[in-house]
Motif scaffolding. Structure first.
Motif, short mmCIF file in Angstrom:
data_model
loop_
_atom_site.label_atom_id
_atom_site.label_comp_id
_atom_site.label_asym_id
_atom_site.label_seq_id
_atom_site.Cartn_x
_atom_site.Cartn_y
_atom_site.Cartn_z
N ALA A 68 0.82 -1.21 0.00
CA ALA A 68 0.00 0.00 0.00
C ALA A 68 0.86 1.26 0.00
N ASP A 69 2.05 1.19 0.55
CA ASP A 69 2.88 2.38 0.74
C ASP A 69 3.81 2.71 -0.42
N GLN A 70 4.13 1.74 -1.23
CA GLN A 70 5.12 2.00 -2.28
C GLN A 70 4.95 1.07 -3.46
N ASP A 71 5.62 1.45 -4.55
CA ASP A 71 5.66 0.59 -5.72
C ASP A 71 6.69 -0.51 -5.46
N LEU A 72 6.25 -1.73 -5.62
CA LEU A 72 7.14 -2.87 -5.37
C LEU A 72 7.64 -3.43 -6.69
N ALA A 122 8.93 -6.55 -9.24
CA ALA A 122 8.26 -7.80 -9.62
C ALA A 122 8.52 -8.92 -8.63
N GLN A 123 9.73 -8.99 -8.09
CA GLN A 123 10.06 -10.05 -7.13
C GLN A 123 9.23 -9.91 -5.86
N ASP A 124 9.10 -8.69 -5.35
CA ASP A 124 8.30 -8.46 -4.15
C ASP A 124 6.82 -8.73 -4.40
N GLN A 125 6.33 -8.36 -5.59
CA GLN A 125 4.94 -8.64 -5.92
C GLN A 125 4.67 -10.13 -6.00
N GLU A 126 5.61 -10.86 -6.57
CA GLU A 126 5.49 -12.33 -6.63
C GLU A 126 5.50 -12.93 -5.23
N LEU A 127 6.35 -12.40 -4.37
CA LEU A 127 6.43 -12.86 -2.99
C LEU A 127 5.10 -12.63 -2.27
N ILE A 128 4.52 -11.47 -2.45
CA ILE A 128 3.23 -11.15 -1.82
C ILE A 128 2.15 -12.09 -2.33
N ALA A 129 2.14 -12.36 -3.63
CA ALA A 129 1.14 -13.27 -4.20
C ALA A 129 1.30 -14.67 -3.61
N ARG A 130 2.54 -15.12 -3.47
CA ARG A 130 2.78 -16.46 -2.91
C ARG A 130 2.36 -16.53 -1.44
N LEU A 131 2.74 -15.52 -0.66
CA LEU A 131 2.34 -15.49 0.75
C LEU A 131 0.82 -15.41 0.88
N SER A 132 0.19 -14.67 0.01
CA SER A 132 -1.28 -14.55 0.03
C SER A 132 -1.93 -15.90 -0.21
N ARG A 133 -1.39 -16.66 -1.16
CA ARG A 133 -1.93 -17.99 -1.46
C ARG A 133 -1.79 -18.91 -0.24
N ILE A 134 -0.61 -18.91 0.37
CA ILE A 134 -0.38 -19.74 1.55
C ILE A 134 -1.30 -19.31 2.69
N TYR A 135 -1.43 -18.00 2.86
CA TYR A 135 -2.27 -17.44 3.93
C TYR A 135 -3.74 -17.85 3.74
N ARG A 136 -4.22 -17.74 2.50
CA ARG A 136 -5.62 -18.13 2.23
C ARG A 136 -5.83 -19.62 2.52
N GLN A 137 -4.87 -20.46 2.16
CA GLN A 137 -4.98 -21.89 2.47
C GLN A 137 -5.03 -22.10 3.97
N GLU A 138 -4.23 -21.34 4.70
CA GLU A 138 -4.19 -21.46 6.16
C GLU A 138 -5.53 -21.07 6.78
N MET A 139 -6.16 -20.05 6.23
CA MET A 139 -7.40 -19.54 6.81
C MET A 139 -8.62 -20.39 6.46
N ASN A 140 -8.47 -21.28 5.48
CA ASN A 140 -9.61 -22.16 5.10
C ASN A 140 -9.69 -23.38 5.95
#
Length: 95
Positions: free
Chosen positions: A71-75, A77-95
């Motif tokens: 939200a605070d800065q332009d990331l 491609a590597q950081d964006q990929e990392l966020i997408a991967r963590l988001s996927r793992i996080y969603r699996q954890e929350m299900n």
């Protein structure tokens, strides 16, 4: 690894590929790095059982951190990929 009951300390090197043993005890520190060390630590985090307390706490903390960063800065491609991967793992954890 030394664990103090009253105090916690984090010592970080200034190099992204700092040398820490690849053990469960150093996983949290390795999750706070960048580059290859971070990606390997995320693989280890994802491989932990869903019931593991470190997995749950680390995912919650990392998602909060990366959500704020996104939200605070332009990331890059590597950081964006990392966020997408963590988001996927996080969603699996929350299900």
């Amino acid at each position: 690894m030394f664990l103090a009951s009253l105090h916690d300390a984090v010592i970080m090197g200034n190099q992204p590929d700092m040398i820490l043993p690849k053990t469960y005890d150093t996983l949290w520190l390795r999750l706070l790095t960048k580059a290859k060390v971070l990606l390997e630590a995320i693989n280890e985090l994802e491989a932990l059982p869903a019931s593991n307390v470190l997995r749950f706490k680390a995912l919650n903390s990392l998602m909060g951190l990366y959500t704020n960063l996104q939200a605070d800065q332009d990331l890059d491609a590597q950081d964006q990929e990392l966020i997408a991967r963590l988001s996927r793992i996080y969603r699996q954890e929350m299900n």
